[in-house]
Design a protein around this motif. Structure first.
Motif, PDB file in Angstrom:
ATOM      1  N   GLU A  71       0.817  -1.226   0.000  1.00  0.00           N
ATOM      2  CA  GLU A  71       0.000   0.000   0.000  1.00  0.00           C
ATOM      3  C   GLU A  71       0.845   1.269   0.000  1.00  0.00           C
ATOM      4  OE1 GLU A  71      -2.175  -0.819   3.566  1.00  0.00           O
ATOM      5  OE2 GLU A  71      -2.571  -2.808   2.759  1.00  0.00           O
ATOM      6  N   ARG A  72       2.124   1.147   0.290  1.00  0.00           N
ATOM      7  CA  ARG A  72       3.018   2.304   0.345  1.00  0.00           C
ATOM      8  C   ARG A  72       3.551   2.683  -1.039  1.00  0.00           C
ATOM      9  NH1 ARG A  72       5.718   3.481   5.200  1.00  0.00           N
ATOM     10  NH2 ARG A  72       4.823   2.420   6.977  1.00  0.00           N
ATOM     11  N   ARG A  73       3.366   1.830  -1.994  1.00  0.00           N
ATOM     12  CA  ARG A  73       3.893   2.023  -3.356  1.00  0.00           C
ATOM     13  C   ARG A  73       3.352   3.326  -3.944  1.00  0.00           C
ATOM     14  NH1 ARG A  73       3.316  -3.227  -5.878  1.00  0.00           N
ATOM     15  NH2 ARG A  73       5.514  -3.375  -6.377  1.00  0.00           N
ATOM     16  N   ARG A  74       4.226   4.137  -4.582  1.00  0.00           N
ATOM     17  CA  ARG A  74       3.829   5.423  -5.160  1.00  0.00           C
ATOM     18  C   ARG A  74       4.121   5.531  -6.654  1.00  0.00           C
ATOM     19  NH1 ARG A  74       7.098   9.703  -2.464  1.00  0.00           N
ATOM     20  NH2 ARG A  74       8.558   8.022  -2.189  1.00  0.00           N
ATOM     21  N   TYR A  75       4.815   4.583  -7.199  1.00  0.00           N
ATOM     22  CA  TYR A  75       5.246   4.630  -8.589  1.00  0.00           C
ATOM     23  C   TYR A  75       4.092   4.914  -9.541  1.00  0.00           C
ATOM     24  CZ  TYR A  75       6.772   2.352 -12.968  1.00  0.00           C
ATOM     25  OH  TYR A  75       7.045   2.036 -14.259  1.00  0.00           O
ATOM     26  N   SER A  77       1.203   6.255  -8.880  1.00  0.00           N
ATOM     27  CA  SER A  77       0.620   7.578  -8.625  1.00  0.00           C
ATOM     28  C   SER A  77       1.407   8.670  -9.344  1.00  0.00           C
ATOM     29  CB  SER A  77       0.603   7.876  -7.121  1.00  0.00           C
ATOM     30  OG  SER A  77      -0.216   6.955  -6.454  1.00  0.00           O
ATOM     31  N   ILE A  78       2.716   8.558  -9.336  1.00  0.00           N
ATOM     32  CA  ILE A  78       3.550   9.541 -10.041  1.00  0.00           C
ATOM     33  C   ILE A  78       3.281   9.448 -11.542  1.00  0.00           C
ATOM     34  CG2 ILE A  78       5.922  10.231 -10.608  1.00  0.00           C
ATOM     35  CD1 ILE A  78       5.207  10.926  -7.742  1.00  0.00           C
ATOM     36  N   ALA A  79       3.139   8.227 -12.045  1.00  0.00           N
ATOM     37  CA  ALA A  79       2.832   8.045 -13.468  1.00  0.00           C
ATOM     38  C   ALA A  79       1.503   8.712 -13.810  1.00  0.00           C
ATOM     39  CB  ALA A  79       2.804   6.555 -13.806  1.00  0.00           C
ATOM     40  N   ALA A  80       0.516   8.579 -12.941  1.00  0.00           N
ATOM     41  CA  ALA A  80      -0.787   9.210 -13.170  1.00  0.00           C
ATOM     42  C   ALA A  80      -0.661  10.734 -13.150  1.00  0.00           C
ATOM     43  CB  ALA A  80      -1.796   8.738 -12.121  1.00  0.00           C
ATOM     44  N   ASP A  81       0.136  11.257 -12.226  1.00  0.00           N
ATOM     45  CA  ASP A  81       0.349  12.704 -12.166  1.00  0.00           C
ATOM     46  C   ASP A  81       0.979  13.215 -13.459  1.00  0.00           C
ATOM     47  OD1 ASP A  81      -0.661  12.725  -9.604  1.00  0.00           O
ATOM     48  OD2 ASP A  81       1.272  13.042  -8.616  1.00  0.00           O
TER      49      ASP A  81
END
Length: 132
Positions: A71-75, A77-81
């Motif tokens: 659940e801590r993964r952010r990869y 989310s950055i791609a979506a941004d």
């Protein structure tokens, strides 16, 4: 005279303080919140870093130690941004960090990746000034 021993975390922070400061100064020198283009370049750097470290979140040994690891993964989310800003994702070679790292090395990398979240509240406010 009383000797106060530092915890391992305190010792690690003290030993890496100068490196963290240099990195922060380098990032801020690029003025990531001065414009959407600058912010997109900042996201590109974050994307590359998090993509390279993404395999850590699939490491079964780390998952035993940190039950909420996935659940801590952010990869993604950055791609979506980046997509929200109309930016293409960079084409990259294979990530240098594999999921097969020994636990100590994986924890060291995870410390760096998770530590990069500490300024998130400040970054969120600064991105808001760009109407993001």
């Amino acid at each position: 005279m009383t000797t106060i021993e530092r915890t391992r975390t305190q010792d690690l922070k003290a030993r890496t303080h100068d490196t963290h400061d240099q990195l922060d100064q380098r990032i801020m020198a690029n003025q990531p919140f001065a414009s959407r283009d600058n912010y997109a370049r900042f996201l590109d750097a974050q994307y590359r870093f998090l993509r390279d470290a993404d395999a850590l979140y699939d490491n079964p040994e780390l998952a035993k130690l940190f039950p909420d690891l996935a659940e801590r993964r952010r990869y993604h989310s950055i791609a979506a941004d980046m997509g929200d800003l109309g930016r293409a994702l960079p084409q990259l070679a294979e990530p240098p960090i594999s999921g097969a790292l020994d636990v100590a090395s994986a924890m060291g990398w995870l410390y760096v990746v998770e530590g990069s979240k500490l300024g998130a509240a400040i970054l969120y406010k600064l991105a808001g000034k760009l109407e993001l």
